[in-house]
Design a protein around this motif. Structure first.
Motif, mmCIF file in Angstrom:
data_model
loop_
_atom_site.group_PDB
_atom_site.id
_atom_site.type_symbol
_atom_site.label_atom_id
_atom_site.label_comp_id
_atom_site.label_asym_id
_atom_site.label_seq_id
_atom_site.Cartn_x
_atom_site.Cartn_y
_atom_site.Cartn_z
ATOM 1 N N ASP A 192 72.547 91.617 22.117
ATOM 2 C CA ASP A 192 71.735 92.119 23.839
ATOM 3 C C ASP A 192 71.229 91.331 24.698
ATOM 4 O OD1 ASP A 192 72.757 94.380 22.527
ATOM 5 O OD2 ASP A 192 70.310 95.119 22.038
ATOM 6 N N TYR A 193 71.094 89.699 24.593
ATOM 7 C CA TYR A 193 70.154 88.782 25.201
ATOM 8 C C TYR A 193 71.573 88.537 25.865
ATOM 9 C CZ TYR A 193 65.844 89.969 22.482
ATOM 10 O OH TYR A 193 65.143 90.809 22.363
ATOM 11 N N MET A 197 73.609 88.446 28.132
ATOM 12 C CA MET A 197 73.337 88.310 29.629
ATOM 13 C C MET A 197 71.992 87.374 29.900
ATOM 14 S SD MET A 197 76.897 89.087 29.770
ATOM 15 C CE MET A 197 77.104 89.031 32.013
ATOM 16 N N LEU A 198 71.735 87.949 29.467
ATOM 17 C CA LEU A 198 69.747 87.357 30.002
ATOM 18 C C LEU A 198 70.085 86.272 29.542
ATOM 19 C CD1 LEU A 198 67.801 88.847 30.911
ATOM 20 C CD2 LEU A 198 66.924 87.867 27.956
ATOM 21 N N ALA A 226 72.327 84.328 32.772
ATOM 22 C CA ALA A 226 71.574 84.296 33.769
ATOM 23 C C ALA A 226 70.957 83.284 33.672
ATOM 24 C CB ALA A 226 71.166 85.686 34.138
#
Lengths: 359, 293
Positions: free
Chosen positions: A316-317, A319-320, A323
């Motif tokens: 889940d991390y 795309m964070l 960015a």
């Protein structure tokens, strides 16, 4: 023998080094990947990325001509890709019963996709290039959204009586045996997947050839002159509108070609795929690679396409982190101290080379 | 009568666009950057308001104030961390950074609050005012939205025109170099601009979510683009321009949905924008830039 020597010398002189390097990188990259494919060392995930990467590279190279060399911010590159993709899918679908060879159909689809996109690029360019700066950017964004919305409402079918079109509502009345090519928001379904990595690499090489031949020609110098100082360029007799149009249309054509390759790589393709986010994504490749720097564009595209896949382990991390990487890279590349360090590192290289393509 | 009702709905939607567009236009006027993360700051505001209202059961006013506070802090922090180091960088680098911030906020929201859609409770009691013997009914929400937009607009105009800080903001947008020479702390003014722009985005978030109650991490992107369009439509950098642009955009969107085609309404909105920019290249109320050699 002397001729050969001279030839190789010209390949690496100041004017030609950057283009020779980019061709070599593409060719070596292709050889390595082909080798890995043949020996079965490439995971299926990477294999599925090969064609999309070449599509993104071609679209980004085109955009770099527009944003980097011509200096006009274009936020609608995805619109041209969409035009190319759906034109290509339609042509391939129509020709399928006539030409069974996938490669020939793919090439025809890419050519037609590029033509349609460049035609639209020309038509859109007439109003767009009258504007300047951020206003020009927002109008390209608007055109991108309009194209997306129009394709989203387009229905095209094909049967023995020829092609049928319908708009907004699906009024296609296909004879038995007919095939719906584009069905509105559902897009193209049941497309025969004929895109190949080899054709993708050839397309990248063609795009590089076109772009370098323009940059180092009279019109290329005119394009850069218009970017650096519009008024000065005008005063030495350069037709600014025509010059900017040239860069805009070629950029659109490359996006169309990339779109056709992209569209024929998937069995289903929805028009919503080519939205504002995709335009931005391609723009990020260009800016991170360096404005006007084609080799940089190729590298940044490959890295940024692979990055989310490589970070897949972080689930889940990812795309964070993507960015954060984006922001940190932008801040670092504009930091004075980092710039100094880079300049020093560059000077200590054996070639002692100066800036690749004038900014 | 149907036309009047569409018109009022359009004004209500336009009010929301106008409030978001104010944030875009103020930041552009002073920092000369397109803050693409503005829509996502609004999205965070919507989530804060949602949790304040739903989970903690706070009163509406408190929730809205809390959401405004959160957005203000977020706006200032984003400016300090991401945009300030790029003060002298090319506008493209700043644009990409803003996009990075936008991705960050969207994905952060997805991690924190999951991507599943939440139903936002309306902050205005349901019901409507009946006019012309029941032929025209206007919901309370519509009236409140339009009134709040006017209130925000009036307060902002007074602030910009009457206060010292407002004067400093105008000076910065006119000529940053001269403003520094006059003893204005430009960095502080830019922070204040981000604070105000983000704070009022929270109001827009609550109003938007009351009208369209589904709340998701991508909530901010489309209204963000529309509000950006509205800001350009009115002439980016101009505060009355953003107000006018937002209202017109909302009206055009609702009317084209009603009379032409729902699916094509976005295309029509953008087509109108293009036509306006061709006739007036700097937007409806934009300043004409004279070109010097």
């Amino acid at each position: 023998m002397e001729n050969m020597k001279n030839f190789f010398r010209t390949l690496f002189d100041n004017n030609h080094r950057s283009r020779t390097v980019s061709y070599l990188i593409v060719i070596i990259g292709y050889a390595v990947i082909e080798l890995m494919l043949r020996t079965g060392n490439l995971s299926s995930m990477f294999q599925s990325l090969l064609v999309p990467v070449t599509c993104y590279i071609v679209a980004a190279l085109g955009l770099n001509l527009n944003v980097g060399v011509s200096g006009e911010l274009n936020l609608g590159q995805a619109g041209f890709m969409s035009l190319g993709a759906f034109t290509g899918v339609c042509l391939s679908g129509v020709l399928a019963p006539v030409i069974s060879n996938g490669i020939i159909r793919l090439i025809l689809a890419i050519v037609l996709g590029a033509l349609v996109a460049s035609l639209f690029g020309f038509l859109i360019g007439i109003p767009v290039l009258k504007l300047q700066g951020d206003y020009l950017a927002i109008v390209t964004l608007a055109f991108g959204e309009i194209i997306k919305s129009l394709v989203n409402n387009l229905f095209i079918g094909f049967d023995q009586n020829g092609m049928q079109f319908s708009f907004v509502e699906n009024k296609l009345n296909l004879a038995p045996g007919g095939k719906a090519l584009i069905s509105g928001p559902m897009g193209a379904t049941g497309t025969q997947r004929i895109s190949t990595f080899t054709i993708g690499i050839i397309l990248v090489l063609i795009a590089l050839t076109i772009i370098y031949n323009i940059i180092y020609s009279r019109s290329g110098r005119a394009i850069q002159a218009c970017r650096d100082n519009r008024i000065a360029a005008e005063s030495v007799g350069i037709h600014v509108a025509n010059t900017k149009m040239l860069a805009f249309v070629i950029s659109a054509a490359l996006a169309g070609a990339a779109g056709a390759l992209y569209g024929l790589n998937y069995s289903t393709l929805v028009p919503a795929k080519f939205d504002f986010n995709l335009s931005i994504l391609v723009l990020v490749y260009v800016v991170l690679g360096g404005l006007g720097n084609m080799t940089g564009t190729i590298f940044s595209t490959i890295i940024l396409v692979l990055l989310p896949e490589l970070l897949r382990g972080l689930r889940d991390y990812r795309m964070l982190i993507y960015a954060v990487v984006l922001i940190v890279m932008m801040i670092l590349s504009n930091n004075e101290k980092v710039k100094e360090l880079l300049a020093k590192a560059r000077q200590s290289l054996p070639f002692g080379r100066t800036k690749e393509v004038e900014e | 009568m149907a036309f009047l009702s569409y018109l009022i709905n359009g004004l209500s939607l336009g009010s929301v666009y106008a409030i978001i567009a104010l944030g875009y236009t103020m930041v552009y006027g002073i920092a000369k950057m397109l803050n693409f993360a503005h829509g996502d700051i609004m999205m965070v505001g919507a989530y804060v308001a949602f949790f304040a209202l739903n989970t903690y059961g706070l009163p509406v006013i408190v929730s809205v104030l809390l959401s405004m506070l959160a957005c203000t802090v977020l706006g200032v922090v984003v400016e300090r961390l991401a945009y300030k180091p790029l003060r002298n960088a090319s506008s493209l680098s700043v644009l990409i950074t803003a996009i990075g911030v936008s991705y960050f906020l969207q994905n952060g929201a997805q991690l924190l609050w999951s991507s599943s859609t939440k139903v936002f409770p309306s902050v205005v009691p349901s019901g409507s005012v009946q006019l012309f013997g029941g032929q025209l009914s206007i919901s309370y929400l519509t009236i409140v939205t339009i009134l709040i937009c006017i209130l925000v607009m009036v307060c902002l105009t007074l602030f910009i025109n009457r206060t010292r800080t407002g004067k400093a903001m105008r000076a910065c947008s006119e000529d940053k170099g001269a403003a520094v020479l006059m003893g204005i702390n430009v960095n502080q003014i830019i922070s204040i601009t981000f604070a105000i722009g983000s704070g009022i985005a929270a109001i827009a978030a609550v109003l938007l979510c009351s009208t369209y109650p589904s709340l998701s991490p991508t909530l901010g992107s489309m209204p963000g683009i529309k509000a950006f369009t509205a800001a350009v439509f009115g002439g980016i950098g101009s505060i009355p321009g953003a107000f006018l642009g937002g209202l017109l955009l909302g009206v055009i969107e609702i009317l084209s949905k009603a009379y032409i085609s729902t699916q094509l309404s976005d295309a029509i909105v953008f087509a109108v924008l293009i036509i306006v920019l061709l006739i007036r290249p700097t937007g409806l109320l934009g300043k004409k830039i004279s070109e010097k050699v």
